[in-house]
Design a protein around this motif. Structure first.
Motif, PDB file in Angstrom:
ATOM      1  N   PRO A 185      64.579 -44.399 -33.897  1.00 30.22           N
ATOM      2  CA  PRO A 185      64.940 -44.247 -35.102  1.00 30.22           C
ATOM      3  C   PRO A 185      66.364 -44.488 -35.599  1.00 30.22           C
ATOM      4  O   PRO A 185      67.090 -43.567 -34.834  1.00 30.22           O
ATOM      5  CB  PRO A 185      64.311 -43.300 -36.147  1.00 30.22           C
ATOM      6  N   PRO A 186      66.996 -45.383 -36.329  1.00 30.60           N
ATOM      7  CA  PRO A 186      68.510 -45.292 -36.693  1.00 30.60           C
ATOM      8  C   PRO A 186      68.978 -44.017 -37.079  1.00 30.60           C
ATOM      9  O   PRO A 186      70.028 -43.583 -36.796  1.00 30.60           O
ATOM     10  CB  PRO A 186      68.722 -46.351 -37.609  1.00 30.60           C
ATOM     11  N   ALA A 187      68.261 -43.523 -37.899  1.00 34.67           N
ATOM     12  CA  ALA A 187      68.617 -42.098 -38.481  1.00 34.67           C
ATOM     13  C   ALA A 187      68.992 -41.144 -37.443  1.00 34.67           C
ATOM     14  O   ALA A 187      69.660 -40.124 -37.284  1.00 34.67           O
ATOM     15  CB  ALA A 187      67.657 -41.599 -39.794  1.00 34.67           C
ATOM     16  N   LEU A 188      67.940 -41.198 -36.420  1.00 32.56           N
ATOM     17  CA  LEU A 188      67.894 -40.171 -35.335  1.00 32.56           C
ATOM     18  C   LEU A 188      69.139 -40.527 -34.499  1.00 32.56           C
ATOM     19  O   LEU A 188      69.841 -39.495 -34.170  1.00 32.56           O
ATOM     20  CB  LEU A 188      66.732 -40.142 -34.461  1.00 32.56           C
ATOM     21  N   LEU A 189      69.407 -41.611 -34.240  1.00 28.93           N
ATOM     22  CA  LEU A 189      70.448 -41.911 -33.528  1.00 28.93           C
ATOM     23  C   LEU A 189      72.007 -41.560 -33.998  1.00 28.93           C
ATOM     24  O   LEU A 189      72.838 -41.087 -33.292  1.00 28.93           O
ATOM     25  CB  LEU A 189      70.472 -43.415 -33.155  1.00 28.93           C
ATOM     26  N   SER A 190      71.943 -41.858 -35.493  1.00 31.62           N
ATOM     27  CA  SER A 190      73.033 -41.122 -35.915  1.00 31.62           C
ATOM     28  C   SER A 190      73.220 -39.773 -35.911  1.00 31.62           C
ATOM     29  O   SER A 190      74.454 -39.078 -35.754  1.00 31.62           O
ATOM     30  CB  SER A 190      72.955 -41.739 -37.609  1.00 31.62           C
ATOM     31  N   ASP A 191      71.993 -39.087 -36.013  1.00 37.60           N
ATOM     32  CA  ASP A 191      72.341 -37.795 -35.780  1.00 37.60           C
ATOM     33  C   ASP A 191      72.642 -37.232 -34.586  1.00 37.60           C
ATOM     34  O   ASP A 191      73.399 -36.260 -34.245  1.00 37.60           O
ATOM     35  CB  ASP A 191      70.784 -36.953 -36.094  1.00 37.60           C
ATOM     36  N   ILE A 192      72.005 -38.028 -33.379  1.00 33.45           N
ATOM     37  CA  ILE A 192      72.482 -37.732 -32.063  1.00 33.45           C
ATOM     38  C   ILE A 192      73.887 -37.778 -31.870  1.00 33.45           C
ATOM     39  O   ILE A 192      74.761 -37.237 -31.233  1.00 33.45           O
ATOM     40  CB  ILE A 192      71.610 -38.605 -31.138  1.00 33.45           C
ATOM     41  N   LEU A 193      74.618 -38.936 -32.162  1.00 32.76           N
ATOM     42  CA  LEU A 193      75.952 -39.335 -32.306  1.00 32.76           C
ATOM     43  C   LEU A 193      76.590 -38.001 -33.176  1.00 32.76           C
ATOM     44  O   LEU A 193      77.667 -37.688 -32.466  1.00 32.76           O
ATOM     45  CB  LEU A 193      76.325 -40.578 -32.915  1.00 32.76           C
ATOM     46  N   ALA A 194      76.054 -37.870 -34.284  1.00 31.69           N
ATOM     47  CA  ALA A 194      76.946 -36.553 -34.723  1.00 31.69           C
ATOM     48  C   ALA A 194      77.133 -35.380 -33.883  1.00 31.69           C
ATOM     49  O   ALA A 194      78.004 -34.612 -33.708  1.00 31.69           O
ATOM     50  CB  ALA A 194      76.310 -36.314 -36.090  1.00 31.69           C
ATOM     51  N   ALA A 195      75.865 -34.947 -33.313  1.00 27.57           N
ATOM     52  CA  ALA A 195      75.871 -33.809 -32.430  1.00 27.57           C
ATOM     53  C   ALA A 195      76.522 -34.096 -31.063  1.00 27.57           C
ATOM     54  O   ALA A 195      77.344 -32.976 -30.844  1.00 27.57           O
ATOM     55  CB  ALA A 195      74.321 -33.640 -31.801  1.00 27.57           C
ATOM     56  N   CYS A 196      76.758 -35.397 -30.556  1.00 23.76           N
ATOM     57  CA  CYS A 196      77.667 -35.372 -29.288  1.00 23.76           C
ATOM     58  C   CYS A 196      79.059 -35.401 -29.627  1.00 23.76           C
ATOM     59  O   CYS A 196      79.822 -34.719 -29.343  1.00 23.76           O
ATOM     60  CB  CYS A 196      77.464 -36.968 -28.891  1.00 23.76           C
ATOM     61  N   ARG A 197      79.473 -35.652 -30.871  1.00 26.56           N
ATOM     62  CA  ARG A 197      80.852 -35.507 -31.607  1.00 26.56           C
ATOM     63  C   ARG A 197      81.107 -34.135 -31.722  1.00 26.56           C
ATOM     64  O   ARG A 197      82.162 -33.700 -31.365  1.00 26.56           O
ATOM     65  CB  ARG A 197      81.201 -36.129 -32.867  1.00 26.56           C
ATOM     66  N   GLN A 218      68.041 -54.142 -37.449  1.00 28.58           N
ATOM     67  CA  GLN A 218      69.388 -53.633 -37.153  1.00 28.58           C
ATOM     68  C   GLN A 218      68.920 -52.590 -36.227  1.00 28.58           C
ATOM     69  O   GLN A 218      68.438 -51.593 -36.869  1.00 28.58           O
ATOM     70  CB  GLN A 218      70.323 -53.598 -38.259  1.00 28.58           C
ATOM     71  N   PRO A 219      69.319 -52.499 -34.947  1.00 33.28           N
ATOM     72  CA  PRO A 219      68.945 -51.221 -34.160  1.00 33.28           C
ATOM     73  C   PRO A 219      69.341 -49.996 -34.563  1.00 33.28           C
ATOM     74  O   PRO A 219      68.566 -48.802 -34.454  1.00 33.28           O
ATOM     75  CB  PRO A 219      69.367 -51.681 -32.896  1.00 33.28           C
ATOM     76  N   HIS A 220      70.704 -50.023 -35.326  1.00 33.18           N
ATOM     77  CA  HIS A 220      71.300 -48.616 -35.624  1.00 33.18           C
ATOM     78  C   HIS A 220      72.301 -48.792 -36.613  1.00 33.18           C
ATOM     79  O   HIS A 220      72.938 -49.931 -36.753  1.00 33.18           O
ATOM     80  CB  HIS A 220      71.651 -47.858 -34.465  1.00 33.18           C
ATOM     81  N   GLN A 221      73.238 -47.729 -37.226  1.00 33.66           N
ATOM     82  CA  GLN A 221      74.430 -48.150 -37.866  1.00 33.66           C
ATOM     83  C   GLN A 221      75.337 -47.056 -37.350  1.00 33.66           C
ATOM     84  O   GLN A 221      76.656 -46.708 -38.006  1.00 33.66           O
ATOM     85  CB  GLN A 221      74.237 -47.513 -39.300  1.00 33.66           C
ATOM     86  N   LEU A 222      75.407 -46.849 -36.046  1.00 34.35           N
ATOM     87  CA  LEU A 222      76.325 -46.162 -35.365  1.00 34.35           C
ATOM     88  C   LEU A 222      77.699 -46.811 -35.472  1.00 34.35           C
ATOM     89  O   LEU A 222      78.920 -45.931 -35.384  1.00 34.35           O
ATOM     90  CB  LEU A 222      75.958 -45.961 -33.711  1.00 34.35           C
ATOM     91  N   LEU A 223      77.826 -48.124 -35.317  1.00 37.38           N
ATOM     92  CA  LEU A 223      79.248 -48.674 -35.454  1.00 37.38           C
ATOM     93  C   LEU A 223      79.956 -48.574 -36.805  1.00 37.38           C
ATOM     94  O   LEU A 223      81.036 -48.793 -37.027  1.00 37.38           O
ATOM     95  CB  LEU A 223      79.190 -50.089 -35.087  1.00 37.38           C
ATOM     96  N   SER A 224      79.211 -48.164 -37.913  1.00 39.40           N
ATOM     97  CA  SER A 224      79.850 -47.829 -38.960  1.00 39.40           C
ATOM     98  C   SER A 224      80.172 -46.451 -39.507  1.00 39.40           C
ATOM     99  O   SER A 224      80.875 -46.160 -40.301  1.00 39.40           O
ATOM    100  CB  SER A 224      78.896 -48.232 -40.167  1.00 39.40           C
ATOM    101  N   THR A 225      80.008 -45.818 -38.213  1.00 38.18           N
ATOM    102  CA  THR A 225      80.430 -44.309 -38.533  1.00 38.18           C
ATOM    103  C   THR A 225      81.792 -44.353 -38.004  1.00 38.18           C
ATOM    104  O   THR A 225      82.460 -44.872 -37.380  1.00 38.18           O
ATOM    105  CB  THR A 225      79.789 -43.165 -37.304  1.00 38.18           C
ATOM    106  N   PRO A 226      82.649 -43.501 -38.949  1.00 34.58           N
ATOM    107  CA  PRO A 226      83.948 -43.329 -38.649  1.00 34.58           C
ATOM    108  C   PRO A 226      84.428 -42.908 -37.401  1.00 34.58           C
ATOM    109  O   PRO A 226      84.028 -41.910 -36.992  1.00 34.58           O
ATOM    110  CB  PRO A 226      84.500 -42.290 -40.046  1.00 34.58           C
TER     111      PRO A 226
END
Length: 391
Positions: A185-197, A218-226
């Protein structure tokens, strides 16, 4: 006299698994009908005629007979960046793209740029076997993120957080997944990127199969993350969408610094990816969108055909399905997946990959790459699986 020694990190690895599976298929006598090949993740339809014409044109051009830019042809980097902007509605530029010789090389180059011998990168369990063996031969430890069938093989954020606390340099995920087909899920991927950061680690996301999502989502919104470029590396393959796996072409989307580090690796691995296919794909990206969309719908039809087959087979359980793959629980308890897959190929003419190739705890499973067969062929699985027994 002493024999010369090989690198133990390589020599201790098992031979590549796919050739052994093909050997099982060659031993089949067609007693049940033609071989049903659900093994390798290849599109079961030909490239577009224009794609073949562009490949012929560029391959015969003197322009592409010499060395090219390490990061890739300008035309393909620009075309792919434009596609990424269109898909993700996010600012992705030429400087964010590095072209590689296939997605396996993209992963290897990214891993080498991030981690050294003795460092660790996290993979899911089950994992894509080429990623696991890449880390092993580089002396990079792998930490495993446990996935469970009851959650559809979707990683838990708590598991990601746990593995990040071990000090891994990166978390490497594949979505849509190989081997399970699971779509994260896109929301999970966003949370995972935040955890990696938060942990100062990279998220490496292999999205080779993203073009086959339902509805063209759209697979995710990761590229919209600042500041996404500080911690995110996306991997891709042109093999599936353009039906050209033999031309070995992949891509990395990352920050300019990561692209520069990967270029150092690429200069020693290959100097540059094959130039003629790069020029051909640069022409294909804006021109073959409708054809690729038709193929996406066809793959979804094949997924539906497999669902219908599995619904008729109570002994077999499909625990996950998506994009190109289904992860099927076979009914033969205490029998290794390699034995089941070998007998299935030789006796029933169904070729698939043993689940055990994707992790020690996956012997209850087989991976079916259903994109490789049309819906009529897939329908023929029903009788073969229903009648199949281990000798």
């Amino acid at each position: 006299m002493s024999h010369a020694a090989f690198n133990p990190l390589v020599s201790k690895l098992s031979p590549p698994p796919v050739p052994s599976v093909f050997a099982w298929g060659r031993a089949y006598d067609e007693a049940k009908g033609p071989l049903i090949d659900l093994s390798q993740a290849v599109p079961g339809y030909p490239p577009h005629p224009d794609m073949l014409a562009w490949l012929a044109q560029t391959s015969g051009s003197r322009t592409y007979a010499g060395y090219g830019p390490i990061e890739g042809e300008d035309s393909l980097r620009e075309a792919y960046a434009a596609e990424m902007r269109k898909l993700y509605k996010a600012p992705v530029g030429f400087e964010n793209i590095h072209i590689t010789s296939g997605c396996n090389q993209a992963f290897m180059a990214a891993a080498m740029a991030i981690a050294g011998s003795g460092d660790a990168i996290a993979l899911t369990d089950p994992y894509y076997f080429n990623q696991e063996t890449t880390l092993a031969m580089l002396g990079i430890r792998r930490e495993l993120i446990s996935l469970e069938p009851k959650t559809g093989f979707i990683p838990k954020l708590s598991e990601i957080t746990r593995v990040l606390q071990t000090g891994v340099r990166a978390v490497a995920l594949v979505s849509p997944n190989n081997p399970t087909g699971a779509i994260y899920p896109p929301a999970l991927l966003s949370d995972i990127l935040a955890a990696c950061r938060d942990a100062g680690a990279f998220l490496i996301l292999d999205e080779t199969y993203r073009d086959f999502l339902p509805g063209g989502a759209q697979p995710h919104q990761l590229l919209s993350t600042p500041d996404w470029a500080e911690n995110l590396i996306l991997l891709y393959s042109f093999s599936k969408s353009f039906c050209i796996p033999g031309h070995r072409l992949g891509a990395v989307t990352a920050g300019p610094q990561a692209v520069a580090e990967i270029a150092k690796v690429m200069d020693n691995l290959q100097i540059c990816a094959p130039r003629a296919p790069q020029a051909a794909v640069a022409m294909a990206i804006p021109r073959l969108f409708d054809w690729r969309e038709e193929n996406r719908r066809e793959i979804l039809n094949r997924a539906d055909a497999l669902k219908a087959v599995m619904a008729r087979l109570p002994r077999w359980k499909m625990d996950s399905l998506g994009a190109y793959f289904a992860f099927i629980r076979h009914p033969f308890a205490n029998t290794s997946s390699a034995v089941v897959a070998e007998r299935l190929a030789k006796n029933a003419g169904v070729l698939c990959i043993p689940g055990g190739y994707f992790g020690v705890g996956q012997d209850s499973y087989l991976r079916f790459a259903f994109a490789n067969a049309d819906s009529t062929t897939i329908a023929g699985l029903a009788d073969r699986l229903d009648q199949f027994e281990i000798d």
